[in-house]
Design a protein around this motif. Structure first.
Motif, short mmCIF file in Angstrom:
data_model
loop_
_atom_site.label_atom_id
_atom_site.label_comp_id
_atom_site.label_asym_id
_atom_site.label_seq_id
_atom_site.Cartn_x
_atom_site.Cartn_y
_atom_site.Cartn_z
N TYR A 41 2.53 -5.33 -0.77
CA TYR A 41 1.91 -5.25 -2.11
C TYR A 41 2.79 -5.04 -3.14
O TYR A 41 3.77 -4.34 -2.92
CB TYR A 41 0.92 -3.95 -2.31
CG TYR A 41 -0.39 -4.30 -1.32
CD1 TYR A 41 -1.58 -4.82 -1.63
CD2 TYR A 41 -0.32 -3.75 0.08
CE1 TYR A 41 -2.56 -4.82 -1.06
CE2 TYR A 41 -1.39 -3.95 0.97
CZ TYR A 41 -2.36 -4.43 0.46
OH TYR A 41 -3.69 -4.87 1.30
N LEU A 63 0.93 -1.23 -4.47
CA LEU A 63 0.27 -0.21 -3.61
C LEU A 63 1.41 -0.20 -2.40
O LEU A 63 2.17 -1.11 -2.40
CB LEU A 63 -0.90 -0.96 -3.00
CG LEU A 63 -2.28 -1.11 -4.04
CD1 LEU A 63 -3.22 -1.76 -3.34
CD2 LEU A 63 -2.70 0.31 -4.36
N HIS A 73 -4.96 -2.86 2.40
CA HIS A 73 -5.80 -1.73 1.76
C HIS A 73 -7.22 -2.36 1.18
O HIS A 73 -7.59 -3.37 0.86
CB HIS A 73 -5.13 -1.45 0.11
CG HIS A 73 -3.82 -0.67 0.48
ND1 HIS A 73 -3.76 0.62 1.10
CD2 HIS A 73 -2.49 -1.00 0.37
CE1 HIS A 73 -2.61 1.02 1.15
NE2 HIS A 73 -1.71 0.21 0.74
N LEU A 83 -10.14 -0.79 -1.83
CA LEU A 83 -10.31 0.17 -2.89
C LEU A 83 -11.84 0.24 -3.22
O LEU A 83 -12.56 -0.95 -3.07
CB LEU A 83 -9.60 -0.67 -4.26
CG LEU A 83 -8.01 -1.04 -4.00
CD1 LEU A 83 -7.68 -1.98 -5.04
CD2 LEU A 83 -7.25 0.38 -3.87
N THR A 97 -14.64 0.74 -6.14
CA THR A 97 -14.65 0.69 -7.55
C THR A 97 -15.65 1.93 -7.83
O THR A 97 -15.84 2.89 -7.06
CB THR A 97 -15.80 -0.68 -7.96
OG1 THR A 97 -16.93 -0.24 -7.51
CG2 THR A 97 -15.33 -1.69 -7.60
N ARG A 133 -13.56 -3.21 -2.51
CA ARG A 133 -12.66 -4.35 -2.91
C ARG A 133 -11.68 -4.44 -2.09
O ARG A 133 -11.09 -3.39 -1.59
CB ARG A 133 -12.38 -4.27 -4.38
CG ARG A 133 -13.59 -4.14 -5.42
CD ARG A 133 -13.93 -5.61 -5.37
NE ARG A 133 -15.07 -5.27 -6.75
CZ ARG A 133 -16.25 -5.16 -6.65
NH1 ARG A 133 -16.70 -5.37 -5.28
NH2 ARG A 133 -17.08 -5.48 -7.69
N ALA A 135 -7.98 -5.50 -1.24
CA ALA A 135 -6.82 -5.51 -2.02
C ALA A 135 -5.91 -6.90 -1.70
O ALA A 135 -5.43 -6.72 -0.52
CB ALA A 135 -6.03 -4.46 -2.12
N THR A 142 -2.68 -7.10 -6.31
CA THR A 142 -3.73 -6.34 -6.88
C THR A 142 -3.01 -5.32 -7.65
O THR A 142 -2.13 -4.51 -7.13
CB THR A 142 -4.65 -5.65 -5.82
OG1 THR A 142 -5.25 -6.70 -5.12
CG2 THR A 142 -5.57 -4.59 -6.36
N VAL A 154 -3.85 -1.59 -9.65
CA VAL A 154 -4.74 -0.49 -9.61
C VAL A 154 -4.61 0.50 -10.90
O VAL A 154 -3.54 0.70 -11.18
CB VAL A 154 -4.78 0.25 -8.56
CG1 VAL A 154 -5.78 1.62 -8.52
CG2 VAL A 154 -5.00 -0.59 -7.24
N THR A 168 -6.15 3.52 -13.13
CA THR A 168 -7.11 4.26 -13.22
C THR A 168 -7.09 5.62 -14.13
O THR A 168 -6.08 5.58 -14.62
CB THR A 168 -7.19 5.16 -11.74
OG1 THR A 168 -6.01 5.93 -11.52
CG2 THR A 168 -7.52 4.33 -10.72
N SER A 197 -12.29 3.62 -14.99
CA SER A 197 -11.52 3.07 -13.97
C SER A 197 -11.81 1.99 -13.62
O SER A 197 -12.90 1.27 -13.73
CB SER A 197 -12.16 4.02 -12.58
OG SER A 197 -11.39 3.61 -11.24
N ALA A 226 -9.97 -2.05 -11.20
CA ALA A 226 -9.30 -2.67 -10.45
C ALA A 226 -8.71 -4.12 -11.21
O ALA A 226 -9.84 -4.72 -11.27
CB ALA A 226 -9.54 -2.86 -9.02
#
Length: 146
Positions: free
Chosen positions: A19, A22, A86, A88, A90, A96, A98, A102, A104, A106, A135, A137
């Motif tokens: 990633y 991530l 991974h 994720l 929402t 979702r 990843a 991706t 992220v 937040t 928040s 993604a």
């Protein structure tokens, strides 16, 4: 209970082990490789290799969706979808999956600012809908957000 007919079934295995934003998951490559071997082994299920699609670190959601759509269209018995990577959630607790690119973003409270994605001037905001996002993604694929 007998297993589904492998000659009329399809499988799509997705593995994301690397990633951008991530933590990497090095064991994922082994998981997908071993599962593919088991599914095609005659003494396990005997799925013909041509009925198996394996995507490792796919770069776009379209690649994933196309693979699943093709397999679903061709399957006359079982359709197996496997994702290792991974996941994720929402704000609404929707899952979702990843992909490698991706991003992220937040913010945990109204008073805590969200960071913009790399190269972007603004964070995601719900101004058009009159709602404020706390928040989100983002997925970067071929220069698009989706």
């Amino acid at each position: 209970m007998p297993l589904p007919d492998p000659s009329a079934s399809r499988a799509v295995l997705i593995g994301v082990d690397t990633y951008d934003d991530l933590a990497d998951l090095p064991a994922v490559a082994n998981n997908v490789e071993r599962l593919a071997a088991l599914l095609t082994a005659d003494d396990v299920w005997g799925l013909p290799p041509r009925h198996l699609t394996v995507l490792t670190n796919p770069t776009s959601k379209d690649d994933v969706l196309d693979a699943v759509h093709t397999a679903a269209t061709e399957a006359e018995d079982a359709l197996l979808f496997y994702f290792a990577g991974h996941g994720l959630l929402t704000v609404d607790a929707d899952l979702r999956l990843a992909l490698p690119h991706t991003y992220v973003m937040t913010a945990s409270a109204e008073t805590k600012p969200a960071m913009a994605p790399p190269g972007e001037k603004y964070t995601a905001s719900g101004r058009a809908s009159g709602k404020r996002c706390t928040s989100s993604a983002w997925t970067r694929t071929a220069g698009r957000r989706g």
